[in-house]
Motif scaffolding. Structure first.
Motif, short mmCIF file in Angstrom:
data_model
loop_
_atom_site.label_atom_id
_atom_site.label_comp_id
_atom_site.label_asym_id
_atom_site.label_seq_id
_atom_site.Cartn_x
_atom_site.Cartn_y
_atom_site.Cartn_z
N ALA A 125 0.87 -1.18 0.00
CA ALA A 125 0.00 0.00 0.00
C ALA A 125 0.90 1.22 0.00
CB ALA A 125 -0.92 0.00 1.22
N THR A 126 0.81 2.03 -1.06
CA THR A 126 1.71 3.18 -1.23
C THR A 126 0.91 4.47 -1.15
OG1 THR A 126 3.14 1.85 -2.66
CG2 THR A 126 3.45 4.24 -2.70
N ALA A 127 1.20 5.27 -0.11
CA ALA A 127 0.51 6.53 0.11
C ALA A 127 1.36 7.68 -0.41
CB ALA A 127 0.22 6.72 1.60
N SER A 128 0.80 8.49 -1.30
CA SER A 128 1.50 9.65 -1.85
C SER A 128 1.13 10.89 -1.03
CB SER A 128 1.13 9.86 -3.32
OG SER A 128 1.50 8.74 -4.10
N ILE A 129 2.12 11.47 -0.33
CA ILE A 129 1.86 12.58 0.58
C ILE A 129 1.93 13.90 -0.19
CG2 ILE A 129 2.48 13.63 2.78
CD1 ILE A 129 1.78 10.65 2.93
N PRO A 130 0.85 14.67 -0.21
CA PRO A 130 0.88 15.95 -0.93
C PRO A 130 1.64 17.02 -0.15
CG PRO A 130 -1.21 15.69 0.19
CD PRO A 130 -0.45 14.41 0.42
N ARG A 131 1.93 18.15 -0.83
CA ARG A 131 2.54 19.29 -0.15
C ARG A 131 1.53 19.89 0.82
NH1 ARG A 131 6.67 22.36 -2.49
NH2 ARG A 131 5.45 24.26 -2.17
N VAL A 132 1.99 20.17 2.02
CA VAL A 132 1.14 20.73 3.07
C VAL A 132 1.71 22.07 3.51
CG1 VAL A 132 0.30 20.40 5.44
CG2 VAL A 132 0.33 18.47 3.85
N ALA A 133 0.85 23.07 3.66
CA ALA A 133 1.26 24.41 4.09
C ALA A 133 2.37 24.96 3.20
CB ALA A 133 1.70 24.40 5.55
N GLY A 134 2.17 24.84 1.89
CA GLY A 134 3.13 25.37 0.93
C GLY A 134 4.46 24.65 0.93
N GLY A 135 4.48 23.41 1.41
CA GLY A 135 5.72 22.65 1.46
C GLY A 135 6.44 22.75 2.79
N TYR A 136 5.92 23.55 3.72
CA TYR A 136 6.56 23.71 5.03
C TYR A 136 6.04 22.71 6.08
CZ TYR A 136 8.31 28.09 3.10
OH TYR A 136 8.94 29.04 2.31
N GLY A 137 5.08 21.88 5.69
CA GLY A 137 4.53 20.89 6.61
C GLY A 137 5.21 19.55 6.45
N SER A 138 5.60 18.94 7.57
CA SER A 138 6.28 17.64 7.56
C SER A 138 5.44 16.62 8.32
CB SER A 138 7.66 17.74 8.23
OG SER A 138 8.48 18.67 7.56
N LEU A 139 5.16 15.51 7.68
CA LEU A 139 4.42 14.44 8.33
C LEU A 139 5.25 13.82 9.44
CD1 LEU A 139 1.91 12.49 8.27
CD2 LEU A 139 3.29 11.02 6.77
N VAL A 140 4.68 13.73 10.65
CA VAL A 140 5.41 13.12 11.77
C VAL A 140 4.65 11.94 12.37
CG1 VAL A 140 6.70 15.21 12.35
CG2 VAL A 140 4.45 14.80 13.41
N TYR A 141 3.37 11.76 12.03
CA TYR A 141 2.62 10.64 12.60
C TYR A 141 1.43 10.32 11.72
CZ TYR A 141 -0.23 7.87 15.82
OH TYR A 141 -0.98 6.88 16.38
N LEU A 142 1.24 9.02 11.47
CA LEU A 142 0.05 8.51 10.80
C LEU A 142 -0.37 7.24 11.51
CD1 LEU A 142 -2.08 8.30 8.55
CD2 LEU A 142 -0.35 7.15 7.14
N GLY A 143 -1.58 7.25 12.06
CA GLY A 143 -2.11 6.07 12.74
C GLY A 143 -3.50 5.75 12.23
N LEU A 144 -3.72 4.48 11.85
CA LEU A 144 -5.01 4.05 11.34
C LEU A 144 -5.43 2.75 12.02
CD1 LEU A 144 -4.56 4.56 7.49
CD2 LEU A 144 -6.26 5.73 8.91
N ARG A 145 -6.73 2.62 12.28
CA ARG A 145 -7.29 1.37 12.77
C ARG A 145 -8.36 0.91 11.78
NH1 ARG A 145 -7.38 -1.23 17.63
NH2 ARG A 145 -6.53 0.59 18.74
N PHE A 146 -8.11 -0.22 11.11
CA PHE A 146 -9.04 -0.78 10.15
C PHE A 146 -10.01 -1.72 10.87
CE2 PHE A 146 -5.36 0.43 7.72
CZ PHE A 146 -5.87 0.93 6.54
#
Length: 247
Positions: free
Chosen positions: A190-211
């Motif tokens: 499963a490949t998630a493509s992360i878009p630019r956030v806040a004009g590119g100044y946003g950095s992903l630090v956590y992703l949690g999912l419960r299926f």
């Protein structure tokens, strides 16, 4: 032995597994990217996957719920580099069936002023997502949003996160599903493509999912389930982490 426990070279970065920790029946590794010079901070990541119920049978899959967590941090810097892609490789003894799930059209309108989504009734996973937003000459801001996941077609799903404050808005993340090559220890990617956030100044630090239970299934003929998470950043560097679930 974890396949990701060995050093790997790719795009000029050596990825080394440095920590193996027990977490509710799942062994999760933390990995760090190698410093290329003293000005580049160490980037670490932790991947955790937990099916339930456990133990699973040695023959024949049973329906399971699944919790999936990927976190990223920086040692020596205010924020992590911007992630562009997060890929999850699931053990070949996991199964995923979306055939009975309703589809939410990709062209549907979302109102960013509210956490409600037109796809709310079609969700099959919930969770949280967190970004650190570091604008120039400003203190970094941490924004946390509620997440839902839903089917867009038989081979794709979408993650939708809504952030109420201090920066209001939404993030839509497409996720491509594919079968791993035959003979691999992994069966599904499963490949998630992360878009630019806040004009590119946003950095992903956590992703949690419960299926929810029944979307995934699992068998355990070898007493363990081996999975892997790989994060790719804008500079081309990668951090790859393995998780070993005893079952």
């Amino acid at each position: 032995m974890l396949g990701t426990g060995r050093s790997r070279r790719g795009l000029g970065v050596v990825v080394v597994t440095v920590l193996l920790a027990m977490a509710i029946g799942s062994l999760a590794t933390a990995a760090h990217s190698q410093r290329r010079d003293d000005l580049v901070p160490d980037v670490g990541s932790r991947f955790w996957i937990q099916p339930a119920p456990i133990p699973a049978p040695s023959e024949g899959r049973i329906p399971v719920s699944l919790r999936l967590v990927d976190s990223i941090w920086t040692e020596g810097g205010p924020a992590s580099p911007t992630a562009t892609e997060v890929r999850f490789d699931f053990d070949a003894h996991f199964g995923l069936d979306l055939s009975g799930e309703p589809r939410c059209p990709t062209g549907i309108h979302f109102d960013i002023r509210t956490p409600e989504s037109p796809c709310e009734k079609m969700k099959f996973a919930t969770g949280k997502m967190r970004f650190v937003v570091a604008f120039p000459d400003s203190e970094p801001l941490t924004v946390t949003g509620r997440v839902i996941a839903f089917k867009t077609n038989e081979r794709t799903m979408r993650i939708r996160a809504y952030f109420p404050a201090p920066i209001t808005g939404e993030v839509l993340i497409p996720v491509r599903l594919a079968r791993a090559p035959g003979g691999s220890i992994y069966g599904l990617t499963a490949t998630a493509s992360i878009p630019r956030v806040a004009g590119g100044y946003g950095s992903l630090v956590y992703l949690g999912l419960r299926f929810r239970k029944g979307l995934f299934s699992a068998a355990c003929p070898e007493g363990r389930l081996q999975s892997r998470g790989t994060t790719t950043f804008t500079d081309g560097s990668k951090v790859s982490i393995g998780a070993l679930t005893t079952c």
